[in-house]
Design an enzyme around this catalytic site. Structure first.
Site, short mmCIF file in Angstrom:
data_model
loop_
_atom_site.label_atom_id
_atom_site.label_comp_id
_atom_site.label_asym_id
_atom_site.label_seq_id
_atom_site.Cartn_x
_atom_site.Cartn_y
_atom_site.Cartn_z
N ASP A 35 13.00 93.99 89.56
CA ASP A 35 12.97 93.28 88.29
C ASP A 35 11.77 93.76 87.50
OD1 ASP A 35 14.52 90.43 87.44
OD2 ASP A 35 12.73 90.95 86.29
N PHE A 158 31.66 85.88 90.48
CA PHE A 158 32.25 84.63 89.99
C PHE A 158 31.45 83.39 90.41
CE2 PHE A 158 35.57 87.82 90.59
CZ PHE A 158 36.14 87.86 89.32
N GLY A 262 35.36 65.12 78.50
CA GLY A 262 34.01 64.62 78.26
C GLY A 262 33.29 65.44 77.22
N GLY A 266 29.01 73.94 78.57
CA GLY A 266 27.84 74.64 78.04
C GLY A 266 27.37 75.62 79.09
N CYS A 269 27.11 80.83 80.58
CA CYS A 269 28.27 81.72 80.82
C CYS A 269 29.47 81.41 79.94
CB CYS A 269 28.66 81.64 82.28
SG CYS A 269 27.29 82.07 83.38
N LYS A 272 29.10 81.85 76.00
CA LYS A 272 28.87 83.23 75.54
C LYS A 272 30.05 84.13 75.90
CE LYS A 272 26.45 85.70 79.22
NZ LYS A 272 27.44 86.64 79.72
C1 UGA Z 1 30.95 79.55 85.28
C2 UGA Z 1 32.19 79.84 86.16
O1 UGA Z 1 32.69 78.62 86.70
C3 UGA Z 1 31.84 80.81 87.30
O2 UGA Z 1 32.99 81.13 88.05
C4 UGA Z 1 31.25 82.08 86.69
O3 UGA Z 1 30.87 83.02 87.69
C5 UGA Z 1 30.01 81.71 85.89
O4 UGA Z 1 30.39 80.79 84.83
C6 UGA Z 1 29.44 82.98 85.31
O5 UGA Z 1 30.07 83.57 84.43
O6 UGA Z 1 28.39 83.44 85.77
P1 UGA Z 1 28.84 77.91 85.54
O7 UGA Z 1 28.40 78.39 84.20
O8 UGA Z 1 27.84 77.83 86.65
O9 UGA Z 1 30.02 78.86 86.11
O10 UGA Z 1 29.44 76.46 85.30
P2 UGA Z 1 30.82 75.73 85.54
O11 UGA Z 1 30.81 75.02 86.83
O12 UGA Z 1 31.96 76.62 85.25
O13 UGA Z 1 30.74 74.60 84.38
C7 UGA Z 1 30.69 75.02 83.01
C8 UGA Z 1 30.66 73.84 82.09
O14 UGA Z 1 31.93 73.20 82.05
C9 UGA Z 1 29.65 72.75 82.42
O15 UGA Z 1 28.95 72.40 81.25
C10 UGA Z 1 30.51 71.59 82.90
O16 UGA Z 1 29.92 70.34 82.63
C11 UGA Z 1 31.76 71.80 82.09
N1 UGA Z 1 32.98 71.20 82.69
C12 UGA Z 1 33.43 71.65 83.88
C13 UGA Z 1 33.67 70.21 82.02
O17 UGA Z 1 33.29 69.79 80.90
N2 UGA Z 1 34.81 69.68 82.59
C14 UGA Z 1 35.27 70.11 83.77
O18 UGA Z 1 36.33 69.59 84.23
C15 UGA Z 1 34.58 71.11 84.46
#
Ligand code: UGA
Length: 452
Positions: A35, A158, A262, A266, A269, A272
């Site tokens: 890094d 992922f 809900g 945000g 990932c 963007k």
């Molecule tokens: C997401 C993907 O789930 C991963 O598979 C991926 O590798 C990652 O982006 C990435 O591109 O690096 P992450 O950003 O950690 O992972 O978060 P998520 O668990 O996907 O949640 C994303 C958002 O969706 C959160 O703000 C969560 O509160 C919201 N969410 C999730 C909802 O509003 N409703 C739901 O039913 C599920």
């Protein structure tokens, strides 16, 4: 240790890279993490992870101590010793545009290529716009020294924040794009442990591998915006979106996951990635994808306004000089990440309308303070709730889901709660005298006695 096993470098030690480096060490390989940030390298070398990710500090410490994992700022150490280089640097949204900024990926690939002293496999893991890897292949062949063979392939990641270690050690699938037979064999050797336990491997071309990643995130985002659109309809019609989601989720073609209505999505990932997909689809003339992503993004952003409106409604039309306890700052539970956090967006908007906003988050207090220093922060749920005219649950941490409504009811000024993640046991809160507002659950909440 098998002396013929490929030696690994991981370039970029943020969320993705630090976790991937630790996981590769756990899978039995010698790993160097590289890094440009000396402070980050120093911290990781002591087993200190500069962000909250359950289980990761323990895994890094274990392998720093075992000698299998080390960190450096010097790319030439990695190119001198490693056979496989994973590129894990960030691709943030460009300023003033929806497109992804690929400059760090380009720089990393150039740095690796120009410093090679032995044959190498360069494996992109970062999320990039389709076509990036093909373009970078030109840079690899132009920069790799004479006599050194270098191959660039793509292997998207992922992992989810909060479950990064588990997702990396036991992925749902492994996608490898653009490989020669030799590169495929090397990657299969590196991932032999998850493959042996049944993880499917999808072998494809470079472009498909790049697109798999953004399409997966775009689909998850679409699912969330779909249920939020239906939640609006449920509110209008007097139905309950949570029961509806359970019912449609029993159909395994649909599935219950990512159907929680809900405040919306945000983080670093999903937002963007849907914007980058929209931008790239537009460039390539794939207008259906552009229009779909635009709609998904609009529905998602409207949820933030919806929650602000619920707060205004709960407080009689104005939040001016009202004390609001905001529960949650992280973009989701089990992380301290506040990048594009819907919770902080709502908190800041209410603050700008003259509310006295006090934010509490079990883990993201520090990161939130750095991003939004003008908001007030409490160090406990009790402090955030004391004297509040309304509580807003904006991130569904367990501490909030399991909070005692009677205890909180005794210290607030007004028993009004907006459950923007549909995560509270509404009956229990209502029974303790709270007026409960939700997203898309008017039916179930209307059935309860309300106390304002
Ligand atoms: C997401 C993907 O789930 C991963 O598979 C991926 O590798 C990652 O982006 C990435 O591109 O690096 P992450 O950003 O950690 O992972 O978060 P998520 O668990 O996907 O949640 C994303 C958002 O969706 C959160 O703000 C969560 O509160 C919201 N969410 C999730 C909802 O509003 N409703 C739901 O039913 C599920």
């Amino acid at each position: 240790m098998d002396t013929t096993a490929p030696r690994v470098s991981v370039v970029g030690t943020g969320y993705l890279g630090a976790t991937h480096a630790a996981a590769m060490a756990e899978l039995g390989f010698d790993v160097i993490g590289v890094d440009t940030d000396q402070a980050k390298v120093d911290a990781l070398s002591r087993g200190v992870v500069p962000f909250y990710e359950p289980g990761l500090p323990e895994l890094i410490l274990k392998h720093v101590e075992s000698g299998r994992l080390r960190f450096t700022t010097d790319i030439t150490e990695a190119t001198a010793l490693s056979d496989v280089h994973f590129v894990c640097v960030g691709t943030p949204q460009q300023r003033g545009s929806n497109a992804a900024d690929t400059r760090y990926v380009e720089q990393a690939v150039r740095d690796i290529s120009a410093n090679l002293t032995r044959d190498a496999l360069i494996v992109g893991k970062s999320t990039v716009p389709v076509g990036t890897a093909g373009r970078l292949r030109g840079a690899v062949s132009a920069l790799a020294p004479e006599g050194v063979s270098a191959e660039l392939v793509w292997n998207p990641e992922f992992l989810r924040e909060g479950k990064a270690v588990e997702d990396t050690l036991r992925p749902d699938r492994i996608v490898i794009g653009g490989t020669s037979a030799r590169a495929e064999a090397t990657l299969r050797e590196l991932y032999a442990t998850p493959i042996a336990t049944g993880t499917p491997v999808v072998v494809c071309d470079l472009e498909t591998a790049e697109l798999v990643k953004v399409s997966a995130n775009a689909f998850l985002a679409t699912k969330i915006s779909f249920i939020n659109a239906i939640a609006e309809l449920c509110d209008a019609a007097g139905a309950d979106v949570s029961v509806l989601a359970d019912a449609i989720g029993f159909d395994d073609r649909i599935g219950r996951k990512f159907l929680n209505a809900g405040l919306g999505f945000g983080g670093g990932c999903l937002p963007k990635d849907i914007r980058a997909l929209q931008a790239r689809a537009g460039e390539l003339g794939a207008h259906s994808a552009t229009a779909l992503m635009q709609q998904v993004d609009e529905i998602n952003m409207a949820q933030r306004q919806r929650v602000i409106d619920l707060a205004l409604d709960a407080l009689g039309g104005s939040v001016l000089n009202k004390r609001i306890g905001v529960l949650g700052a992280a973009f989701k539970p089990d992380t301290d990440d506040v990048r594009d956090s819907p919770a902080l967006n709502v908190a800041a908007a209410l603050h700008l309308r003259g509310a006295q906003v006090v934010v509490y988050d079990p883990e993201a207090g520090q990161t939130a303070r750095r991003s939004f220093p003008t908001l007030s922060y409490a160090d406990s749920l009790i402090d955030a709730a004391t004297g509040a005219d309304a509580l807003l649950v904006l991130t569904e941490w367990r501490e909030f889901r399991e909070a005692d409504p009677s205890e909180l009811g005794a210290i607030v000024s007004g028993r009004r709660v907006i459950d923007a993640r549909n995560c509270l046991p509404s009956e229990r809160w209502a029974a303790a005298g709270w007026s409960v507002r939700t997203i898309g659950r008017t039916a179930s909440v209307a059935a309860l006695p309300t106390f304002v």
